[in-house]
Design a protein around this motif. Structure first.
Motif, PDB file in Angstrom:
ATOM      1  N   LYS A 110      -2.515  12.559  -5.785  1.00  0.00           N
ATOM      2  CA  LYS A 110      -1.277  12.717  -4.983  1.00  0.00           C
ATOM      3  C   LYS A 110      -0.112  11.899  -5.517  1.00  0.00           C
ATOM      4  N   ASP A 111      -0.397  10.955  -6.411  1.00  0.00           N
ATOM      5  CA  ASP A 111       0.727  10.250  -7.048  1.00  0.00           C
ATOM      6  C   ASP A 111       1.367  11.114  -8.129  1.00  0.00           C
TER       7      ASP A 111
ATOM      8  N   ARG B  79       2.641  15.544  -5.378  1.00  0.00           N
ATOM      9  CA  ARG B  79       2.818  15.096  -3.997  1.00  0.00           C
ATOM     10  C   ARG B  79       2.335  16.120  -2.976  1.00  0.00           C
TER      11      ARG B  79
ATOM     12  N   SER C 261      -0.809  15.374  -1.023  1.00  0.00           N
ATOM     13  CA  SER C 261      -0.843  14.184  -0.154  1.00  0.00           C
ATOM     14  C   SER C 261      -1.726  14.378   1.074  1.00  0.00           C
TER      15      SER C 261
ATOM     16  N   LEU D  92       2.848   9.480   5.114  1.00  0.00           N
ATOM     17  CA  LEU D  92       2.754   9.196   3.686  1.00  0.00           C
ATOM     18  C   LEU D  92       2.531   7.714   3.404  1.00  0.00           C
ATOM     19  N   ASP D  93       1.897   7.453   2.292  1.00  0.00           N
ATOM     20  CA  ASP D  93       1.608   6.067   1.896  1.00  0.00           C
ATOM     21  C   ASP D  93       2.877   5.334   1.493  1.00  0.00           C
TER      22      ASP D  93
ATOM     23  N   GLU E 267       6.141   3.746   0.458  1.00  0.00           N
ATOM     24  CA  GLU E 267       7.481   4.278   0.674  1.00  0.00           C
ATOM     25  C   GLU E 267       7.631   5.670   0.044  1.00  0.00           C
ATOM     26  N   THR E 268       6.513   6.362  -0.092  1.00  0.00           N
ATOM     27  CA  THR E 268       6.587   7.741  -0.577  1.00  0.00           C
ATOM     28  C   THR E 268       7.494   8.543   0.345  1.00  0.00           C
TER      29      THR E 268
ATOM     30  N   ASN F   8       7.498   9.794   7.055  1.00  0.00           N
ATOM     31  CA  ASN F   8       7.413   8.389   6.707  1.00  0.00           C
ATOM     32  C   ASN F   8       8.578   7.645   7.354  1.00  0.00           C
TER      33      ASN F   8
ATOM     34  N   SER G  33      14.744  16.632  -1.677  1.00  0.00           N
ATOM     35  CA  SER G  33      14.069  15.335  -1.774  1.00  0.00           C
ATOM     36  C   SER G  33      15.057  14.215  -1.522  1.00  0.00           C
TER      37      SER G  33
ATOM     38  N   TYR H  40      15.993  10.374  -2.077  1.00  0.00           N
ATOM     39  CA  TYR H  40      15.591   9.478  -3.178  1.00  0.00           C
ATOM     40  C   TYR H  40      16.356   8.163  -3.055  1.00  0.00           C
TER      41      TYR H  40
END
Lengths: 350, 350, 350, 350
Positions: free
Chosen positions: A45-46, A49, A52, C280-281, C283-284, C300, D205, D207
């Motif tokens: 998942k890294d 994504r 996840s 999400l893990d 700071e994803t 998140n 996304s 960011y």
């Protein structure tokens, strides 16, 4: 039922990822080995994504994989990198079935491999063991093989729509013009300027005109079907601003008095009962939107305005029927299961 | 210098809007009449928000336009709706030049108009007055004409790249396969399901296969160049998920011993000194990204893998060189001005 | 197991189509009635080409549907059109469960319905029977109800990420700024100029600022969670050039000394064991690419640079978890089945 | 008129290319030096195909540039790489004006530079010479400066819309939530996985949440306007699937009894007569489609549903007004020319 332990080589590419996506919902597959040398040690998942939400084994390097612990291997590596590992697994683990999604075992003639890929084939001695994994046309070979060389995405679209016509001698194989269009995922996840959003977006670019390597497979298989040596076809791919999907527009000159309707009948005849091949009604035109995310291929034959000519259009999702989906279909076949297992997803539209 | 007073018919469509965009920065144009029946009374910026920064006359209905007050009229109406108004202006205001961006006066033969557009031509008597506005190939006619029928977007790309080859008898005009790709703006601003974002996005769709009306112009002009009656060509358009741009990939069989290099030389020869035609170096492939927003057309000839065949690729922005830009180029020509006035913009990339 | 016979009202819209897509692969559903008044009599595949591969009953008009022959009905009609038919089915076929994907029964207060939707509610007497179908937060009500009013797509993303924080009094519900972004499918398949490819493509547009109807649901549910009457929130949606997907960025002021980490813990706590909610893990950051085509929602909490503030980001596929998927999840719940049936598909990426 | 000889540092990036695009049509600019170390020796058209139609000097490396032969230099290099060369030119060629489009001289406080960019500033001694190139707000400084540090794209959109409000004390600068959206070209042409077409396409996304470097400029300038030390703002950027364009949605708490209408009046007042700033009528909402390819910025103020709050929306083309266009505007100002020279292009829509 006991699960089949599966490894995926090249799990950080788009093809590998789509195989994982499908395999995770396959009832008899257990994903046990996922390799990605550049990302070894990371959770999947890294790297992707969209995984996840699920549990997967961490990525490892090829060298750390234990091939004795898997039943089957899917290879999603770039061409040229697969041969050594494939040969090693093939020779040392005779019970492991290898479903190769790379280009390394698609060409029966190692000289052709060298000509098109610019590299000596270093596992030419196992090439004869490889079945060409165009499922609908090579079922017997695929069932019997330990090494299945899945076709390229373009060849799958082209060959499924033209081989039955060439076999029946309805088209002149020496006068084929194949104009192909692909979404950007066909170019892979490697960092290239031409696949940046700003370069590929809002535009269309022909590429590799007269030189695309998938031509070798197309010539090999159409040549075989038409019983012609040294066949040359026109194949002209274009990059389209979409992620997935491929459409091939083949311009054919008909033979033996055939009409567009005869060509269509030949396709209907060839694919009657096939779960993943759809011959469209009437003059409904294939579009990639019909197949996105699914293992279906849709095709049709349209009369040309020039007498004696017809237009054969075919479409598929390059990552599914054009790669991971067809690989899974071959896996199902090789293990004697229903070919549609894990591939039931309908197209995602819009 | 005194300004030329210009009216735009159909100012609420994409073609009309691009004409306005260019005309606003043209040094000798004064936009005085903008019609859009469905939006009469509104400010232009209510219909096209990108004109929020500039002053323009409000939209009016055609009936309210005073043709005596303009020097030139650009028509950006759909085909079939232009003939009556064009005829009226043509007959009652002999000093007004009409630059028609619709399809209504492109076909010299009114019977062909009826065949392709399904309507009787109601102004056939002025058809002989119309110059076919393919600037680079018809300058003399355009300079002399009061009515200029600008070509369709596809025909502009196709004809500029093939007519010089047909004139020199380097290609077999009876064996032309033209695979065309267009952005969605080519379908206009009318509300149609297939041009919704969700339908046209992330996909490619062939359309009007064997039936597209632009084929009539292509056959007319290639036939004329090759001196052939009743020519039929293959022309197969595809809708691409981008707003602007068009690319045509023409597959030609060469004649008289010509090579791809000879074809390219013929194009270089034909367009030497042309401000808007670029023959690309070496095997650089045309892409729509090269021309977006500009009046340029870029082309090249690539050898085919099949001996005796070549691939001629041409690209332009359908709304500029394929429509409003070429119309403005013709306007410049018709008024004896530098053809590049108002058209100097370079392509917008990315 | 005997199949549950299912009807779909509004089968020619995107929501209806996505319900069909999912229902076709659901093990206990048999689709028996598909209505689309404007397309009555047509095969579904004439209206949605991606269904060319499967068999489905032809489309019929609502008036021709036999509600006695179905067990459950999904309503994918626009708001305002659902009330009469829902009321009729509800009253005359007490065994039929109705899962409504429209807005017509989401607001508990008929006055609020009139205020936001501009129409009198004509079935207000059955409103009290409706469960608000936000699965994870209203399971008991949904299980017991005959009428399930599935939330809007935006409210689903917002409420799942904020309600647990409001319930625990960790955020100041009176100071919520919710900046939302949606793909174009959220606007439906109706013909509107702003959803044409050329209008929505290559650009971002805020819309309905300060007026979007989904605000009513958000205020209703956050107000309920925070125990506040007449709550007002900021909710500002933007149209993004993508087909599917929604992302909400909520800017919250924390209360009672809470930190971003406390907020995250509250979400983890609230959704432990939930099959479709992913916190999400680290700071994803959520992105729509993580959930496309799937029923997952990912979220998140990120610390803000301004002390005392945090940023809560949530993403889902507006047609799946934001509509048809959640509806199916509620259906599963209502029939006592595993909630994930038919919803196992992983996100499609790329 | 004698031309001004201009060099462009970093001609192979998007910013450099857009500067070239505009400069080529600028009446008083002669492009004489174009550097791109990685592509030294190549024609520009090999690096940017949309320049195939024009003549340009070949690319050279920075070391081969003769600064004595130019009058002005535009720097389009990444931050951190500009300081040494800028300092060298600044010190050894006092007649050369430097218009820097990088981030290297935007922050007045070298400590802030180190904090945000992670590097020691190696030309801190010339920082005081740098004018912050936000044209509409710093004309006097820009006219007088030899070194102009053009703002980042986001800060340009944000500051133009908020600084006049902060100066008049109409908004609470300590409670600013700025939700920003940008097209992918903002990330530059470097090869990064997240800007591949397949990664950035069909998705949104967030960011650099809480960490984006443009926050430093925003805090510096809003802080200055509001007369606040150590101001902290929320700034949350999102990547949008489009090439160009930026939109910022700022959520403000009003002070001193101001209404949304007061805020709008303040903007109208501040920008009366400005050629490139458009305050939209009524509640017309800014969208990036209004400004694509042009130097315009469009903005508006919308009342919030929460009393005491308002929404300030601003949009520009990140490569034009957000970078190369504003740089050219500053160049015009610095040389005493009409600010609009070379910047007259209207937005390209669709």
């Amino acid at each position: 039922m006991e699960k089949i332990k599966v490894g995926v080589l090249g799990a950080s590419g788009y093809t590998g990822a789509d195989l994982i996506r499908l395999a995770l919902r396959h009832p008899t597959i257990e994903l046990t080995v996922l390799t990605a040398n550049a990302h070894a040690g990371k959770p999947v998942k890294d790297v992707f994504r969209h995984f996840s939400h699920v549990d997967l084994p961490d990525l490892i390097s090829i060298d750390d994989a234990d091939w004795a612990a898997v039943d089957a291997v899917f290879c999603g590596l770039p061409h040229g990198t697969t041969q050594a590992i494939t040969k090693q697994i093939f020779e040392t683990h005779p019970k492991v079935k290898i479903i190769d999604m790379s280009a390394d075992f698609r060409l029966r003639d190692p000289a052709a491999y060298k000509e098109w890929y610019g590299l000596d084939h270093i596992a030419a001695e196992i090439q004869p063991e490889a079945a060409y994994g165009l499922t609908e046309l090579y079922r017997d070979e695929i069932e019997a093989a330990r090494l299945i060389a899945c076709p390229g995405c373009y060849p799958t679209a082209v060959l499924l729509s033209l081989v039955p016509l060439a076999i029946k001698d309805l088209i002149d194989a020496t006068d084929l013009v194949i104009d192909a269009k692909s979404g950007v995922s066909g170019a892979g996840r490697g960092l290239k300027e031409n696949t940046l959003f700003c370069e590929a977006g809002e535009g269309i670019s022909p590429y590799a005109v007269g030189k695309h390597r998938h031509m070798a497979e197309i010539e090999q298989e159409i040549g075989k079907a038409a019983n012609l040596e040294g066949l040359r076809v026109n194949f002209t791919p274009h990059l389209i601003p979409m992620s997935r999907g491929e459409l091939t527009t083949s311009y054919v000159r008909m033979k033996n008095g055939a009409s567009a309707s005869d060509l269509k009948d030949a396709l209907i005849d060839a694919y009657s009962g096939e779960p993943f091949v759809t011959i469209l009604d009437g003059e409904t035109l294939p579009q990639t939107q019909m197949v996105r995310g699914s293992n279906y291929v849709a095709m049709n034959v349209i009369p040309d305005r020039i007498p004696g000519r017809a237009i054969v259009i075919s479409t598929l999702d390059n990552l599914v029927k054009g790669s991971a989906g067809q690989a899974l279909q071959n896996f199902n076949l090789a293990y004697g299961m229903d070919e549609t297992l894990g591939l039931e997803q309908l197209p995602l539209f819009p």
